[in-house]
Scaffold this motif. Structure first.
Motif, PDB file in Angstrom:
ATOM      1  N   GLU A  76       0.029   8.783  -9.149  1.00  0.00           N
ATOM      2  CA  GLU A  76      -0.309   7.457  -8.654  1.00  0.00           C
ATOM      3  C   GLU A  76      -1.773   7.415  -8.256  1.00  0.00           C
ATOM      4  OE1 GLU A  76       2.176   5.472  -5.878  1.00  0.00           O
ATOM      5  OE2 GLU A  76       3.972   6.523  -6.578  1.00  0.00           O
ATOM      6  N   GLU A  78      -5.093   6.496  -6.191  1.00  0.00           N
ATOM      7  CA  GLU A  78      -5.344   6.367  -4.760  1.00  0.00           C
ATOM      8  C   GLU A  78      -5.372   4.885  -4.394  1.00  0.00           C
ATOM      9  OE1 GLU A  78      -8.938   7.475  -1.679  1.00  0.00           O
ATOM     10  OE2 GLU A  78      -8.846   8.443  -3.623  1.00  0.00           O
ATOM     11  N   ILE A  79      -4.771   4.563  -3.265  1.00  0.00           N
ATOM     12  CA  ILE A  79      -4.725   3.172  -2.813  1.00  0.00           C
ATOM     13  C   ILE A  79      -5.995   2.868  -2.035  1.00  0.00           C
ATOM     14  CG2 ILE A  79      -3.516   1.528  -1.342  1.00  0.00           C
ATOM     15  CD1 ILE A  79      -0.976   3.221  -1.894  1.00  0.00           C
ATOM     16  N   SER A 116       1.009   4.487   8.360  1.00  0.00           N
ATOM     17  CA  SER A 116       2.179   5.236   8.831  1.00  0.00           C
ATOM     18  C   SER A 116       2.370   5.071  10.334  1.00  0.00           C
ATOM     19  CB  SER A 116       2.051   6.715   8.457  1.00  0.00           C
ATOM     20  OG  SER A 116       2.050   6.851   7.051  1.00  0.00           O
ATOM     21  N   SER A 128       6.565   6.716   5.565  1.00  0.00           N
ATOM     22  CA  SER A 128       5.297   6.673   4.843  1.00  0.00           C
ATOM     23  C   SER A 128       4.838   5.222   4.938  1.00  0.00           C
ATOM     24  CB  SER A 128       5.503   7.066   3.377  1.00  0.00           C
ATOM     25  OG  SER A 128       4.448   6.567   2.599  1.00  0.00           O
ATOM     26  N   PRO A 130       2.323   3.573   3.388  1.00  0.00           N
ATOM     27  CA  PRO A 130       2.165   2.902   2.094  1.00  0.00           C
ATOM     28  C   PRO A 130       3.512   2.557   1.450  1.00  0.00           C
ATOM     29  CG  PRO A 130       0.584   4.680   2.281  1.00  0.00           C
ATOM     30  CD  PRO A 130       1.505   4.790   3.465  1.00  0.00           C
ATOM     31  N   ARG A 131       4.502   3.418   1.600  1.00  0.00           N
ATOM     32  CA  ARG A 131       5.820   3.120   1.029  1.00  0.00           C
ATOM     33  C   ARG A 131       6.497   1.989   1.809  1.00  0.00           C
ATOM     34  NH1 ARG A 131       8.826   8.134   0.352  1.00  0.00           N
ATOM     35  NH2 ARG A 131       7.379   8.350  -1.364  1.00  0.00           N
ATOM     36  N   LEU A 135       3.363  -0.324  -1.088  1.00  0.00           N
ATOM     37  CA  LEU A 135       2.196   0.048  -1.877  1.00  0.00           C
ATOM     38  C   LEU A 135       2.468   1.249  -2.781  1.00  0.00           C
ATOM     39  CD1 LEU A 135      -0.500  -0.327   0.904  1.00  0.00           C
ATOM     40  CD2 LEU A 135       0.114  -1.966  -0.873  1.00  0.00           C
ATOM     41  N   LYS A 136       3.539   1.977  -2.498  1.00  0.00           N
ATOM     42  CA  LYS A 136       3.938   3.118  -3.330  1.00  0.00           C
ATOM     43  C   LYS A 136       5.418   2.990  -3.638  1.00  0.00           C
ATOM     44  CE  LYS A 136       0.798   6.839  -2.231  1.00  0.00           C
ATOM     45  NZ  LYS A 136       0.702   8.236  -1.856  1.00  0.00           N
ATOM     46  N   LYS A 137       5.769   3.397  -4.833  1.00  0.00           N
ATOM     47  CA  LYS A 137       7.170   3.386  -5.230  1.00  0.00           C
ATOM     48  C   LYS A 137       7.873   4.578  -4.592  1.00  0.00           C
ATOM     49  CE  LYS A 137       6.110   1.294  -9.645  1.00  0.00           C
ATOM     50  NZ  LYS A 137       6.024   1.491 -11.079  1.00  0.00           N
ATOM     51  N   PRO A 138       9.163   4.438  -4.287  1.00  0.00           N
ATOM     52  CA  PRO A 138       9.893   5.589  -3.751  1.00  0.00           C
ATOM     53  C   PRO A 138       9.988   6.694  -4.802  1.00  0.00           C
ATOM     54  CG  PRO A 138      11.335   3.676  -3.972  1.00  0.00           C
ATOM     55  CD  PRO A 138       9.966   3.256  -4.374  1.00  0.00           C
ATOM     56  N   VAL A 139       9.985   7.921  -4.331  1.00  0.00           N
ATOM     57  CA  VAL A 139      10.096   9.061  -5.233  1.00  0.00           C
ATOM     58  C   VAL A 139      11.572   9.354  -5.453  1.00  0.00           C
ATOM     59  CG1 VAL A 139       9.565  11.503  -5.528  1.00  0.00           C
ATOM     60  CG2 VAL A 139       7.931   9.998  -4.385  1.00  0.00           C
TER      61      VAL A 139
END
Length: 149
Positions: A76, A78-79, A116, A128, A130-131, A135-139
């Motif tokens: 991913e 960087e945001i 966070s 998290s 960003p999550r 802003l980030k998809k879950p892993v």
């Protein structure tokens, strides 16, 4: 643009020995043991890179990660949040708003260093940031093949 085209077209006409000499001049070191077609491509890319600039730093980092571990999967970027950006998240029926400012984040008239910290403030749990703000998809763990008998 014509200068770039001329430089690339000139590379097409060079002999293998001339390509190696050109590599030495452009790259500053001995040419790798590659076929002339690949030397030409790398040199043509270098000509364009010098004229237009190289890859963005984030893309170069992704390439570096994948070159070290090809099985690393998607990387991913960087945001980067610009000042003035507003992040919204509804949690337990309440809408929460975070404003990105020059030196951090503003939430409920208080300055924070990270999303966070704000996510923890909202939920009372370790998240998290960003999550939490999307802003980030879950892993997800990789899918495993199921053996069929």
């Amino acid at each position: 643009m014509a200068r770039i085209d001329d430089a690339v077209n000139r590379l097409v006409k060079l002999s293998p020995a001339e390509l190696r000499s050109e590599w030495q001049a452009m790259m500053g070191d001995a040419p790798p043991d590659l076929p002339p077609s690949l030397l030409r491509r790398v040199l043509a890319y270098r000509v364009q890179e010098q004229a237009h600039g190289g890859l963005p730093a984030a893309v170069q980092r992704m390439i570096d990660v994948l070159s070290r571990d090809p099985l690393a999967g998607p990387v991913e970027p960087e945001i980067k949040l610009k000042p003035g950006t507003r992040l919204l998240r509804k949690w337990n029926g309440k809408l929460h708003s975070v404003q990105v400012v020059e030196d951090g984040l503003m939430f409920e008239e208080r300055r924070y260093r990270s999303l966070s910290h704000i996510a923890r403030e909202i939920t009372g749990a370790q998240w998290s940031g960003p999550r939490f703000f999307g802003l980030k998809k879950p892993v997800h763990p990789p899918l495993r093949a199921v053996a069929r008998g």
